[in-house]
Design a protein around this motif. Structure first.
Motif, PDB file in Angstrom:
ATOM      1  N   ASP A   1      -1.627  -6.446   8.229  1.00 40.83           N
ATOM      2  CA  ASP A   1      -2.437  -6.882   7.090  1.00 40.83           C
ATOM      3  C   ASP A   1      -3.895  -7.130   7.479  1.00 40.83           C
ATOM      4  O   ASP A   1      -4.805  -6.854   6.696  1.00 40.83           O
ATOM      5  N   GLU A   2      -4.125  -7.636   8.684  1.00 40.33           N
ATOM      6  CA  GLU A   2      -5.498  -7.895   9.129  1.00 40.33           C
ATOM      7  C   GLU A   2      -6.300  -6.595   9.203  1.00 40.33           C
ATOM      8  O   GLU A   2      -7.445  -6.533   8.751  1.00 40.33           O
ATOM      9  N   LEU A   3      -5.685  -5.561   9.745  1.00 43.30           N
ATOM     10  CA  LEU A   3      -6.344  -4.254   9.822  1.00 43.30           C
ATOM     11  C   LEU A   3      -6.600  -3.711   8.415  1.00 43.30           C
ATOM     12  O   LEU A   3      -7.675  -3.185   8.137  1.00 43.30           O
ATOM     13  N   LEU A   4      -5.616  -3.858   7.534  1.00 48.36           N
ATOM     14  CA  LEU A   4      -5.768  -3.399   6.154  1.00 48.36           C
ATOM     15  C   LEU A   4      -6.958  -4.092   5.492  1.00 48.36           C
ATOM     16  O   LEU A   4      -7.791  -3.443   4.852  1.00 48.36           O
ATOM     17  N   ILE A   5      -7.075  -5.396   5.671  1.00 48.33           N
ATOM     18  CA  ILE A   5      -8.179  -6.156   5.076  1.00 48.33           C
ATOM     19  C   ILE A   5      -9.514  -5.669   5.630  1.00 48.33           C
ATOM     20  O   ILE A   5     -10.471  -5.459   4.875  1.00 48.33           O
ATOM     21  N   ASP A   6      -9.595  -5.447   6.945  1.00 49.53           N
ATOM     22  CA  ASP A   6     -10.834  -4.951   7.551  1.00 49.53           C
ATOM     23  C   ASP A   6     -11.219  -3.596   6.971  1.00 49.53           C
ATOM     24  O   ASP A   6     -12.372  -3.370   6.616  1.00 49.53           O
ATOM     25  N   VAL A   7     -10.255  -2.700   6.895  1.00 49.73           N
ATOM     26  CA  VAL A   7     -10.516  -1.348   6.400  1.00 49.73           C
ATOM     27  C   VAL A   7     -10.940  -1.384   4.929  1.00 49.73           C
ATOM     28  O   VAL A   7     -11.907  -0.732   4.536  1.00 49.73           O
ATOM     29  N   VAL A   8     -10.229  -2.162   4.128  1.00 46.44           N
ATOM     30  CA  VAL A   8     -10.557  -2.244   2.701  1.00 46.44           C
ATOM     31  C   VAL A   8     -11.953  -2.832   2.512  1.00 46.44           C
ATOM     32  O   VAL A   8     -12.732  -2.342   1.690  1.00 46.44           O
TER      33      VAL A   8
ATOM     34  N   LEU B   1       0.836  -1.198   0.000  1.00 43.55           N
ATOM     35  CA  LEU B   1       0.000   0.000   0.000  1.00 43.55           C
ATOM     36  C   LEU B   1       0.876   1.254   0.000  1.00 43.55           C
ATOM     37  O   LEU B   1       0.654   2.176  -0.786  1.00 43.55           O
ATOM     38  N   LYS B   2       1.885   1.259   0.859  1.00 39.34           N
ATOM     39  CA  LYS B   2       2.785   2.424   0.940  1.00 39.34           C
ATOM     40  C   LYS B   2       3.552   2.613  -0.363  1.00 39.34           C
ATOM     41  O   LYS B   2       3.684   3.733  -0.853  1.00 39.34           O
TER      42      LYS B   2
ATOM     43  N   ILE C   1      -6.000   5.357  -2.193  1.00 41.56           N
ATOM     44  CA  ILE C   1      -4.969   4.817  -1.306  1.00 41.56           C
ATOM     45  C   ILE C   1      -4.854   5.682  -0.052  1.00 41.56           C
ATOM     46  O   ILE C   1      -4.731   5.168   1.060  1.00 41.56           O
ATOM     47  N   ARG C   2      -4.911   6.989  -0.218  1.00 40.36           N
ATOM     48  CA  ARG C   2      -4.832   7.880   0.947  1.00 40.36           C
ATOM     49  C   ARG C   2      -6.027   7.684   1.869  1.00 40.36           C
ATOM     50  O   ARG C   2      -5.890   7.753   3.096  1.00 40.36           O
ATOM     51  N   MET C   3      -7.215   7.455   1.294  1.00 42.33           N
ATOM     52  CA  MET C   3      -8.397   7.196   2.125  1.00 42.33           C
ATOM     53  C   MET C   3      -8.210   5.930   2.957  1.00 42.33           C
ATOM     54  O   MET C   3      -8.565   5.899   4.131  1.00 42.33           O
ATOM     55  N   VAL C   4      -7.660   4.900   2.335  1.00 42.39           N
ATOM     56  CA  VAL C   4      -7.422   3.646   3.048  1.00 42.39           C
ATOM     57  C   VAL C   4      -6.409   3.870   4.162  1.00 42.39           C
ATOM     58  O   VAL C   4      -6.611   3.437   5.302  1.00 42.39           O
ATOM     59  N   LYS C   5      -5.340   4.553   3.850  1.00 40.41           N
ATOM     60  CA  LYS C   5      -4.294   4.816   4.848  1.00 40.41           C
ATOM     61  C   LYS C   5      -4.854   5.639   6.002  1.00 40.41           C
ATOM     62  O   LYS C   5      -4.587   5.342   7.172  1.00 40.41           O
TER      63      LYS C   5
ATOM     64  N   GLU D   1     -13.034   2.833  -8.111  1.00 43.16           N
ATOM     65  CA  GLU D   1     -12.451   2.864  -6.771  1.00 43.16           C
ATOM     66  C   GLU D   1     -12.475   1.466  -6.154  1.00 43.16           C
ATOM     67  O   GLU D   1     -11.500   1.050  -5.527  1.00 43.16           O
ATOM     68  N   ILE D   2     -13.574   0.744  -6.350  1.00 48.70           N
ATOM     69  CA  ILE D   2     -13.676  -0.619  -5.827  1.00 48.70           C
ATOM     70  C   ILE D   2     -12.598  -1.503  -6.457  1.00 48.70           C
ATOM     71  O   ILE D   2     -11.960  -2.305  -5.777  1.00 48.70           O
ATOM     72  N   THR D   3     -12.374  -1.338  -7.748  1.00 45.11           N
ATOM     73  CA  THR D   3     -11.343  -2.116  -8.441  1.00 45.11           C
ATOM     74  C   THR D   3      -9.965  -1.853  -7.836  1.00 45.11           C
ATOM     75  O   THR D   3      -9.180  -2.787  -7.638  1.00 45.11           O
ATOM     76  N   ILE D   4      -9.687  -0.594  -7.528  1.00 45.83           N
ATOM     77  CA  ILE D   4      -8.403  -0.241  -6.895  1.00 45.83           C
ATOM     78  C   ILE D   4      -8.314  -0.896  -5.521  1.00 45.83           C
ATOM     79  O   ILE D   4      -7.288  -1.486  -5.165  1.00 45.83           O
ATOM     80  N   LEU D   5      -9.385  -0.825  -4.745  1.00 46.37           N
ATOM     81  CA  LEU D   5      -9.388  -1.373  -3.387  1.00 46.37           C
ATOM     82  C   LEU D   5      -9.216  -2.890  -3.370  1.00 46.37           C
ATOM     83  O   LEU D   5      -8.546  -3.433  -2.483  1.00 46.37           O
ATOM     84  N   GLU D   6      -9.805  -3.573  -4.331  1.00 45.75           N
ATOM     85  CA  GLU D   6      -9.756  -5.035  -4.355  1.00 45.75           C
ATOM     86  C   GLU D   6      -8.333  -5.577  -4.492  1.00 45.75           C
ATOM     87  O   GLU D   6      -8.064  -6.718  -4.133  1.00 45.75           O
TER      88      GLU D   6
END
Length: 145
Positions: A44-51, A5-6, A24-28, A80-85
């Motif tokens: 990674d677990e937190l990232l998955i939850d947030v995404v 992500l970074k 990406i900034r919204m996710v971060k 945006e969903i495609t980017i997040l996936e």
């Protein structure tokens, strides 16, 4: 995944990809907020939850945009969903999900709708981040009926 992500954020800045950078900034930002509010470790677990939360919000938005006949916003939100996936683990097929649900039913042996919570608890443990949990819930409900 967090490192990816970074790295993707830096790459998006260099390539001047505004849409991707914004997502990406919204996710971060959401991850940082979770870290501060709930004192969760950034992993990674937190990232998955947030995404997953971000994708769910966008899917809800898409249904509202479609009701309002705002197809321009539907397309933008779908991008945006495609980017997040890209920040989720590889998603399971419907066949694989059904197989895991079969295994859960073998373990839990639910008697009816009243056991929905027990089945969902097991399903969440095994499937979270790997598939759409709303779909899993619907499959389980239909099997318990």
């Amino acid at each position: 995944m967090v490192e990816k992500l970074k790295a993707d954020m830096i790459e998006a800045m260099k390539n001047k990809e505004k849409e991707r950078l914004t997502v990406i900034r919204m996710v971060k930002a959401a991850m940082d907020q979770e870290h501060i509010d709930r004192k969760r470790e950034i992993n990674d677990e937190l990232l998955i939850d947030v995404v997953n939360k971000q994708i769910k919000m966008r899917r809800d938005s898409i249904s509202e945009f479609e009701k309002g006949n705002r197809l321009d916003l539907v397309d933008k939100t779908q991008e945006e969903i495609t980017i997040l996936e890209k920040y989720l683990p590889e998603q399971l097929t419907l066949e694989e999900v059904n197989k895991i649900i079969d295994e859960i039913f073998e373990e839990v042996k639910p008697m009816g709708q009243k056991d929905m919570g027990k089945v969902m608890k097991e399903a969440t443990t095994k499937l979270k981040g790997k598939t759409d949990m709303k779909m899993v819930s619907e499959i389980i409900k239909s099997r318990l009926s």
